[in-house]
Design a protein around this motif. Sequence first.
Motif, short mmCIF file in Angstrom:
data_model
loop_
_atom_site.label_atom_id
_atom_site.label_comp_id
_atom_site.label_asym_id
_atom_site.label_seq_id
_atom_site.Cartn_x
_atom_site.Cartn_y
_atom_site.Cartn_z
N UNK A 189 0.83 -1.20 0.00
CA UNK A 189 0.00 0.00 0.00
C UNK A 189 0.87 1.26 0.00
N UNK A 190 1.97 1.19 0.74
CA UNK A 190 2.87 2.33 0.78
C UNK A 190 3.46 2.62 -0.59
N UNK A 191 3.79 1.56 -1.31
CA UNK A 191 4.39 1.74 -2.63
C UNK A 191 3.38 2.33 -3.62
N UNK A 192 2.09 1.94 -3.47
CA UNK A 192 1.07 2.47 -4.38
C UNK A 192 0.64 3.89 -4.01
N UNK A 193 0.86 4.25 -2.74
CA UNK A 193 0.42 5.57 -2.29
C UNK A 193 -1.06 5.59 -2.04
N UNK A 194 -1.62 6.75 -1.57
CA UNK A 194 -3.06 6.86 -1.31
C UNK A 194 -3.85 6.64 -2.59
N UNK A 195 -4.98 5.98 -2.50
CA UNK A 195 -5.81 5.72 -3.68
C UNK A 195 -7.27 5.92 -3.31
N UNK A 196 -8.11 6.05 -4.35
CA UNK A 196 -9.53 6.24 -4.13
C UNK A 196 -9.90 7.71 -4.16
N UNK A 197 -11.02 8.02 -4.84
CA UNK A 197 -11.48 9.40 -4.95
C UNK A 197 -12.20 9.82 -3.68
N UNK A 198 -12.09 11.08 -3.36
CA UNK A 198 -12.82 11.66 -2.23
C UNK A 198 -13.95 12.50 -2.78
N UNK A 199 -15.19 12.16 -2.44
CA UNK A 199 -16.35 12.90 -2.92
C UNK A 199 -16.61 14.12 -2.05
N UNK A 200 -16.95 15.23 -2.71
CA UNK A 200 -17.34 16.45 -2.02
C UNK A 200 -18.84 16.63 -2.27
N UNK A 201 -19.64 16.58 -1.22
CA UNK A 201 -21.09 16.69 -1.35
C UNK A 201 -21.57 18.05 -0.85
N UNK A 202 -22.78 18.40 -1.27
CA UNK A 202 -23.36 19.69 -0.92
C UNK A 202 -24.04 19.59 0.45
N UNK A 203 -23.70 20.46 1.40
CA UNK A 203 -24.30 20.36 2.73
C UNK A 203 -25.72 20.91 2.81
N UNK A 204 -26.11 21.82 1.89
CA UNK A 204 -27.45 22.41 1.92
C UNK A 204 -28.02 22.43 0.51
N UNK A 205 -29.35 22.43 0.42
CA UNK A 205 -30.01 22.57 -0.87
C UNK A 205 -29.96 24.02 -1.31
N UNK A 206 -29.72 24.24 -2.57
CA UNK A 206 -29.64 25.61 -3.08
C UNK A 206 -29.16 25.63 -4.51
N UNK A 207 -28.59 26.75 -4.91
CA UNK A 207 -28.06 26.91 -6.26
C UNK A 207 -26.55 27.10 -6.20
N UNK A 208 -25.88 26.57 -7.21
CA UNK A 208 -24.42 26.72 -7.27
C UNK A 208 -24.11 28.18 -7.60
N UNK A 209 -23.44 28.85 -6.68
CA UNK A 209 -23.10 30.27 -6.86
C UNK A 209 -21.80 30.45 -7.61
N UNK A 210 -20.85 29.55 -7.41
CA UNK A 210 -19.57 29.66 -8.11
C UNK A 210 -18.88 28.32 -8.13
N UNK A 211 -18.08 28.10 -9.15
CA UNK A 211 -17.19 26.94 -9.24
C UNK A 211 -15.79 27.50 -9.39
N UNK A 212 -15.02 27.41 -8.31
CA UNK A 212 -13.71 28.06 -8.26
C UNK A 212 -12.57 27.16 -8.69
N UNK A 213 -12.81 25.86 -8.83
CA UNK A 213 -11.75 24.93 -9.24
C UNK A 213 -12.25 24.13 -10.44
N UNK A 214 -11.73 24.38 -11.63
CA UNK A 214 -12.19 23.65 -12.81
C UNK A 214 -11.68 22.22 -12.83
#
Length: 380
Positions: A189-214
Motif C-alpha cells: 500500500x505504501x508503494x502504491x500511495x493513497x488511492x480512491x477518490x474523495x467525494x465532495x457533497x453539498x451540505x445544503x439545498x440551493x443553487x451553485x453560486x460559483x465553481x472556483x476549481x475547474x
Amino acid sequence: MSRGTWLVGLLVVGCVDDEAEREAEMFAVASVVRIANDGTIHLSEADRKALALEVAEVVVGELPDARIRFGLVRARLSDEAVLVSPIAGRVQHLAAAAVGQHVEAGQPIFAIVPVLGTAENVAIKVQGADIQGQITALRGELTFREAEAVRARELAGPRIISAAKLQEAETAVQTARARLAALQQARGKNARGPSGDTEITVPVAGSIASIDAPVGAVVRVGEVLGRVLRAGPRWVEVAVEPGEAPGDAYRVEAGGRWVEAQHIATGAIIGPDGMRRDRLEVTEAAELLYPGAVTSVRVIRGDTAGLLVPASALVASPSGRVVYVEAAPGVFAQRKVQLLAQVGDRARVAGPLQPGDRVVSHGVMGLHGETLRSELRHTE
C-alpha cells in the motif's frame, strides 16, 4: 413595344409614384414646425393622440426625504455553503455542475483524486524504509522461531518438554508469520500511495453560486472548490456617514424596481473610506440580488411638504431636469425643476410650478423630442 412590356412599365411607374407620395407625406409630417417663437409646443388633437399624451395635476403633499446610497449585496452566513478540499489532489466533476444549477443536500459535486506533494512523498519514502527494516528483522525472527518450533517438536516426542511448551513455540511461529504478512501488505500500500477518490457533497439545498476549481485543477488541502447559495433573504451593506442616523425606511433596487428593505444592524466600525456600513435585509425579490453586486439604496427620512408630480413627468436634460406643463389646451411649455426627493412613482420638486398645473405624465419624451429638433434647427 409589346403589350406586356407596356403594362410592366405602367406598374413600375405607378409603384414609384406611390412610394414618392408616401415619402412626401412622411416628410411633411416630420417637417411640421410645432414650436412657437416663445418656445411653447403646439399640438393638434391628432398629434396628441399619436403621442398618447396623458397629463396629471401638480399637488401639494408630503413626501419623505430620500438620499441615494450604494450597498454591497451579501448572503446571510447561514445561506452560503463553501465547499473546500479535505485533501491535496486533482479535481474531477461528478456531475454536469454549472453556476445557477439547483442542487440538493448530500448531492456529490466534485471528486478529488489524491496527488502527493514533496513533503508527502518524502514521508511515504521514510515510512516505506521503516516498514522494509521491520520486514527484514521479522524474517530473521521468523527463522529463529521456526527453528525453535522444530526443536520443540523433537523434544516433545520423548516428553522432554511439555505439550504447553510445544504449543507456545508453534504459536510464536504463527504470530511471526502473521506480522510478516501484515508488514508486506503495508509495504504494498505504501508503494502504491493513497488511492480512491474523495467525494465532495453539498451540505445544503440551493443553487451553485460559483465553481472556483475547474476540472483537472490541482488543489491544496482547504482550498475553496465552489460555493452553494441557499434561497432566502439577502443582506445589503450600505455605506453611510459615521454620524448619520439610521433612516426611517429603506428601498433597495432589485431587478430594475425598488423593494422594501429592513434595517437590522448599525455599523460599529469605520472603514478605510471613512464610512460605516449599516446592514439591511431584503426579502422581496431577493433572488434578483446577487452576492458581491453593488446596488442602489434609498435612505428615507421624515415627511416634507412640497409640490408633488408623477416621477414619469421628469425628463433629464443637459441643463437639468424638466417637466412639460399644459399652459393651454394643446399648448405645452417646458419648465426646469429641481428634484428634491423621489419615492416610488412620486417626486417632490421645486421650480416655477403651481398647484393645479397640468404636467405631462405619459408621452413626455415625444414633446422633448420636439424641443431637441427645434434646438437642432437653430444650430444649423
